[in-house]
Design a protein around this motif. Sequence first.
Motif, PDB file in Angstrom:
ATOM      1  N   VAL A 290       0.837  -1.192   0.000  1.00 20.59           N
ATOM      2  CA  VAL A 290       0.000   0.000   0.000  1.00 20.59           C
ATOM      3  C   VAL A 290       0.878   1.252   0.000  1.00 20.59           C
ATOM      4  CG1 VAL A 290      -1.692   1.305   1.348  1.00 20.59           C
ATOM      5  CG2 VAL A 290      -1.932  -1.150   1.126  1.00 20.59           C
ATOM      6  N   VAL A 291       1.949   1.258   0.802  1.00 18.07           N
ATOM      7  CA  VAL A 291       2.831   2.416   0.862  1.00 18.07           C
ATOM      8  C   VAL A 291       3.533   2.631  -0.471  1.00 18.07           C
ATOM      9  CG1 VAL A 291       4.948   3.293   1.928  1.00 18.07           C
ATOM     10  CG2 VAL A 291       3.145   2.356   3.345  1.00 18.07           C
ATOM     11  N   SER A 292       3.997   1.554  -1.100  1.00 16.32           N
ATOM     12  CA  SER A 292       4.674   1.720  -2.386  1.00 16.32           C
ATOM     13  C   SER A 292       3.704   2.214  -3.457  1.00 16.32           C
ATOM     14  CB  SER A 292       5.331   0.411  -2.820  1.00 16.32           C
ATOM     15  OG  SER A 292       4.362  -0.580  -3.064  1.00 16.32           O
ATOM     16  N   ARG A 293       2.450   1.776  -3.409  1.00 17.03           N
ATOM     17  CA  ARG A 293       1.459   2.256  -4.379  1.00 17.03           C
ATOM     18  C   ARG A 293       1.170   3.748  -4.171  1.00 17.03           C
ATOM     19  NH1 ARG A 293      -3.779  -0.751  -3.821  1.00 17.03           N
ATOM     20  NH2 ARG A 293      -2.380  -2.505  -4.127  1.00 17.03           N
ATOM     21  N   VAL A 294       1.056   4.176  -2.908  1.00 15.55           N
ATOM     22  CA  VAL A 294       0.816   5.593  -2.625  1.00 15.55           C
ATOM     23  C   VAL A 294       2.021   6.423  -3.053  1.00 15.55           C
ATOM     24  CG1 VAL A 294       0.542   7.268  -0.748  1.00 15.55           C
ATOM     25  CG2 VAL A 294      -0.848   5.209  -0.793  1.00 15.55           C
ATOM     26  N   ALA A 295       3.237   5.935  -2.769  1.00 18.68           N
ATOM     27  CA  ALA A 295       4.451   6.671  -3.157  1.00 18.68           C
ATOM     28  C   ALA A 295       4.551   6.794  -4.674  1.00 18.68           C
ATOM     29  CB  ALA A 295       5.681   5.969  -2.604  1.00 18.68           C
ATOM     30  N   LEU A 296       4.179   5.747  -5.385  1.00 17.71           N
ATOM     31  CA  LEU A 296       4.227   5.788  -6.841  1.00 17.71           C
ATOM     32  C   LEU A 296       3.182   6.758  -7.396  1.00 17.71           C
ATOM     33  CD1 LEU A 296       5.961   4.216  -8.859  1.00 17.71           C
ATOM     34  CD2 LEU A 296       3.991   2.757  -9.249  1.00 17.71           C
ATOM     35  N   ASP A 297       1.976   6.742  -6.816  1.00 16.71           N
ATOM     36  CA  ASP A 297       0.909   7.632  -7.279  1.00 16.71           C
ATOM     37  C   ASP A 297       1.251   9.097  -7.049  1.00 16.71           C
ATOM     38  OD1 ASP A 297      -0.501   5.424  -8.017  1.00 16.71           O
ATOM     39  OD2 ASP A 297      -1.869   5.442  -6.287  1.00 16.71           O
TER      40      ASP A 297
END
Length: 185
Positions: free
Chosen positions: A77-84
């Motif tokens: 979830v954190v990596s998806r938010v950071a990518l977005d």
Amino acid sequence: MRDVPSPGDEKGTTAGRSRGADLAREALRAAREANAERAAQRSAEMDGRKPARPRGRRRRWSGPGPDERDPQPFGRVVSRVALDRGWSPRLTDATVLGRWPQLVGADIADHCTPLSLRDGELVLQAESTAWATQLRQLQRQLLSRLAGAVGRDVVRRIRVVGPSGPSWRHGPRHVRGRGPRDTYG
């Protein structure tokens, strides 16, 4: 002869309403009907056919397969938010600076400190001039080790800074010259 309720009889006063025993019988009958409906749905599910659901109601659970509503691991979830949000480059920079001893080894990490990582240039401060020279000679090995750990294009250059001497400048204003040495007698 017909039974005609007398004015003092209980049946006559409750002609439009159910009594306690009648209420209990009605509730028992409704519960049995609901139980029979649930049993029919369960047996239909066991047979492999889907029970008829009332229209307009949506299922709130995700079912046996994976779904985007299922709980996700925190790291994903954190990596998806950071990518977005475009935080990925800064996070990889922070990874290099935060995990420095694990990335280069304890022996090198004891003698140098990473100061900054900007635009692919990692600035290291050595504890002595001898270690500064040693780190300059180890640049290729350090670059390959960092590329294997965090990615190829994260660190492209290494600039090694030696130890600095004490500064006698304190504050925004200063006078050119030898400084405090010429006032010592």
